[in-house]
Design an enzyme around this catalytic site. Structure first.
Site, short mmCIF file in Angstrom:
data_model
loop_
_atom_site.label_atom_id
_atom_site.label_comp_id
_atom_site.label_asym_id
_atom_site.label_seq_id
_atom_site.Cartn_x
_atom_site.Cartn_y
_atom_site.Cartn_z
N ASP A 69 -12.33 35.45 -4.65
CA ASP A 69 -13.56 36.06 -5.30
C ASP A 69 -14.14 35.60 -4.25
O ASP A 69 -14.48 35.31 -3.09
CB ASP A 69 -13.66 36.07 -6.22
CG ASP A 69 -13.61 34.58 -6.47
OD1 ASP A 69 -13.86 34.27 -6.09
OD2 ASP A 69 -13.91 34.65 -7.68
N ASN A 138 -16.43 32.23 -20.59
CA ASN A 138 -15.63 32.61 -21.43
C ASN A 138 -14.81 33.23 -21.06
O ASN A 138 -14.12 34.92 -21.45
CB ASN A 138 -17.27 33.97 -20.80
CG ASN A 138 -16.90 34.06 -19.56
OD1 ASN A 138 -16.02 33.75 -18.90
ND2 ASN A 138 -17.71 35.50 -18.63
N HIS A 140 -12.75 33.57 -18.27
CA HIS A 140 -12.92 34.92 -16.59
C HIS A 140 -11.79 33.90 -15.79
O HIS A 140 -12.26 32.35 -16.08
CB HIS A 140 -13.98 35.12 -15.86
CG HIS A 140 -14.68 34.26 -15.42
ND1 HIS A 140 -16.07 34.07 -15.47
CD2 HIS A 140 -14.45 33.20 -14.21
CE1 HIS A 140 -16.53 32.98 -14.55
NE2 HIS A 140 -15.82 32.43 -14.26
N GLU A 145 -14.30 39.67 -15.86
CA GLU A 145 -14.91 39.10 -17.20
C GLU A 145 -14.27 39.29 -18.19
O GLU A 145 -13.58 40.51 -17.92
CB GLU A 145 -15.98 39.58 -17.03
CG GLU A 145 -16.85 38.96 -15.25
CD GLU A 145 -18.30 37.59 -15.89
OE1 GLU A 145 -17.32 36.75 -16.38
OE2 GLU A 145 -18.70 36.83 -14.77
C1 GLP Z 1 -16.44 30.99 -10.93
C2 GLP Z 1 -15.62 31.24 -9.97
C3 GLP Z 1 -13.78 31.58 -10.50
C4 GLP Z 1 -14.20 29.43 -11.53
C5 GLP Z 1 -14.57 29.80 -12.56
C6 GLP Z 1 -15.07 28.78 -13.12
O1 GLP Z 1 -17.73 32.01 -11.01
N1 GLP Z 1 -15.47 33.26 -9.51
O2 GLP Z 1 -13.39 31.27 -9.79
O3 GLP Z 1 -13.33 29.89 -11.61
O4 GLP Z 1 -16.37 30.34 -12.16
O5 GLP Z 1 -16.01 27.58 -12.29
P1 GLP Z 1 -16.46 26.21 -11.74
O6 GLP Z 1 -14.90 25.64 -11.45
O7 GLP Z 1 -17.44 25.92 -11.07
O8 GLP Z 1 -16.43 25.82 -13.37
#
Ligand code: GLP
Length: 242
Positions: A69, A138, A140, A145
């Site tokens: 992403d 959540n 995702h 989402e």
């Molecule tokens: C982000 C990314 C995801 C990631 C998630 C968790 O927003 N788009 O790909 O896995 O949220 O992030 P983190 O590893 O900082 O908790």
């Protein structure tokens, strides 16, 4: 449920274990197509991969990568863009050919064309061999989402307020967090031959609990992984604390 669960002590062990899986993948097929993720969770994995590269244990020279992403509106040189993150955390420190690394272009003039081309490039490369994933609180995956159709392909998404809040820690204020992103779709992710999901810390404990014990539902995107034939979850003790 076919998910293979590896329980590790802490973040460091999770990162090491994940790096072993990635290195094995590249050893088995030096031209592997890797699916890469951003966020705090895979940072330790990238550090371990750099170490293994420096020790001569692995070369990325024939590897191709596709990231999950990118934020809409952030140029690749913006220090909170995922392009910048990947350069800083991995690509600049190993022998990967930058021409073989791919992230969505968050400042493409025609976003619809960008998402279609991104999806097509993954297909043309032959699909992802090994996809690294994190998980949002959540549920995702990528930036898909809750409520995202399981049939989705690479698309423009509107970020949940909870996601913008969670990620505001990297920005001066929440107002600076983009409202939209480009994300690989859920079907795009599910097409990967193998998926490795990394989960660390108390803040993810409820999400991990729901993933393991809950139903498969579009309300909780990560639950789709239960339909995949080759998923490994590497999670630490704190992540198992719910
Ligand atoms: C982000 C990314 C995801 C990631 C998630 C968790 O927003 N788009 O790909 O896995 O949220 O992030 P983190 O590893 O900082 O908790």
């Amino acid at each position: 449920m076919t998910m293979n669960i590896i329980k590790v002590k802490n973040y460091d062990e999770m990162s090491k274990k994940a790096s072993e899986l990635v290195v094995n993948q590249i050893k088995n097929n030096p031209s592997s197509i890797l699916g890469l993720a951003t966020g705090s969770t895979p940072e330790g994995l990238y550090l371990e991969l750099i170490k293994k590269y420096n020790n001569g244990e692995v070369s990325f020279k024939d590897v191709t990568s596709f990231n999950l992403d990118e934020y809409v509106g952030l140029a690749p040189d913006h220090d909170q863009s995922y392009n910048y993150y990947m350069n800083e955390k991995l690509f600049n420190h190993v022998d990967i050919d930058k021409n073989k690394t791919h992230l969505p272009n968050g400042i493409a003039e025609d976003l619809q064309q960008e998402v279609e081309q991104y999806e097509q490039k993954i297909a043309e490369a032959g699909g992802i061999d090994l996809q690294i994933l994190g998980i949002g609180t959540n549920g995702h995956i990528g930036f898909n989402e809750p409520g995202t159709p399981f049939t989705s392909r690479t698309h423009v998404v509107e970020l949940d307020e909870s996601t913008r809040e969670a990620n505001s820690r990297f920005f001066a204020s929440i107002d600076d967090v983009p409202t939209h992103a480009i994300s690989s779709g859920i079907a795009t992710i599910m097409n990967s031959k193998q998926i490795v999901l990394l989960v660390s810390g108390k803040s993810k404990a409820e999400a991990l609990h729901r993933l393991i014990n809950g139903d498969i539902s579009e309300d909780f995107p990560a639950s789709v992984l239960k339909n995949h034939p080759n998923v490994t979850i590497i999670a630490d003790e704190e992540a198992f604390s719910a």
